[in-house]
Scaffold this active site. Structure first.
Site, mmCIF file in Angstrom:
data_model
loop_
_atom_site.group_PDB
_atom_site.id
_atom_site.type_symbol
_atom_site.label_atom_id
_atom_site.label_comp_id
_atom_site.label_asym_id
_atom_site.label_seq_id
_atom_site.Cartn_x
_atom_site.Cartn_y
_atom_site.Cartn_z
ATOM 1 N N HIS A 1 0.872 -1.300 -0.061
ATOM 2 C CA HIS A 1 0.030 0.141 -0.082
ATOM 3 C C HIS A 1 0.961 0.963 0.125
ATOM 4 C CE1 HIS A 1 -3.363 2.553 0.786
ATOM 5 N NE2 HIS A 1 -2.595 3.020 1.982
ATOM 6 N N CYS A 2 0.591 2.100 -1.001
ATOM 7 C CA CYS A 2 1.615 3.306 -1.202
ATOM 8 C C CYS A 2 0.804 4.445 -1.794
ATOM 9 C CB CYS A 2 2.776 3.048 -1.665
ATOM 10 S SG CYS A 2 3.992 4.371 -1.984
ATOM 11 N N PRO A 3 0.880 5.453 -1.369
ATOM 12 C CA PRO A 3 0.052 6.612 -2.199
ATOM 13 C C PRO A 3 0.913 7.040 -3.134
ATOM 14 C CG PRO A 3 0.993 7.573 0.064
ATOM 15 C CD PRO A 3 1.097 5.970 0.071
ATOM 16 N N ASN B 1 -2.256 2.958 -4.989
ATOM 17 C CA ASN B 1 -3.098 1.995 -4.459
ATOM 18 C C ASN B 1 -3.271 1.949 -3.144
ATOM 19 O OD1 ASN B 1 -0.937 0.892 -3.362
ATOM 20 N ND2 ASN B 1 -0.947 -0.856 -4.148
#
Length: 138
Positions: free
Chosen positions: A132-134, A138
């Site tokens: 999960h990573c901005p 995502n």
């Protein structure tokens, strides 16, 4: 990724192909394709958001979540004490789950599994926080 790769393909690749050995630019193209492929897989993979307590209760999805995740997502309710307000949540995590690394999320008010974490950017608990990573959207 695209800028330096375009420079390599446009400027250095012809030199290495003609003067050194054709395997070097092919190796560069392989690693470029591998990098872009892994980035796309990361961008398109759902990390899995665990809904907040209010959403779970409003949609009536507690049973489905319990079945999919394999544990009681809302925890085990504790009896109310004197002085507790009506909207106060009092739950406990069973000892067998706690020993396996399950934790309570104070913000979402749910039990989250060992690999999950609360994301400060999107303000949700994420099942697989390592994907999960901005920055990759995502």
């Amino acid at each position: 990724i695209l800028g330096p790769s375009a420079l390599f393909i446009g400027l250095a690749m012809p030199y290495y192909w003609m003067s050194v050995h054709p395997l070097i630019p092919l190796l560069g193209l392989f690693f470029f394709a591998l990098t872009v492929g892994c980035l796309l897989l990361t961008c398109l993979t759902d990390p899995g958001i665990i809904p907040r307590r209010e959403v779970i209760q409003a949609t009536g999805s507690e049973d489905r979540l319990n079945q999919e995740l394999g544990y009681k997502v809302l925890g085990e309710p504790l009896p109310a004490k004197d002085g507790d307000t009506e909207n106060m949540v009092r739950v406990t995590i069973p000892e067998e789950l706690r020993s396996q690394g399950y934790r309570w999320c104070v913000t979402c008010k749910v039990v989250r599994p060992p690999r999950a974490s609360h994301c400060p950017d999107c303000d949700n608990c994420i099942l697989r926080f390592d994907h999960h990573c901005p920055f990759v959207n995502n």
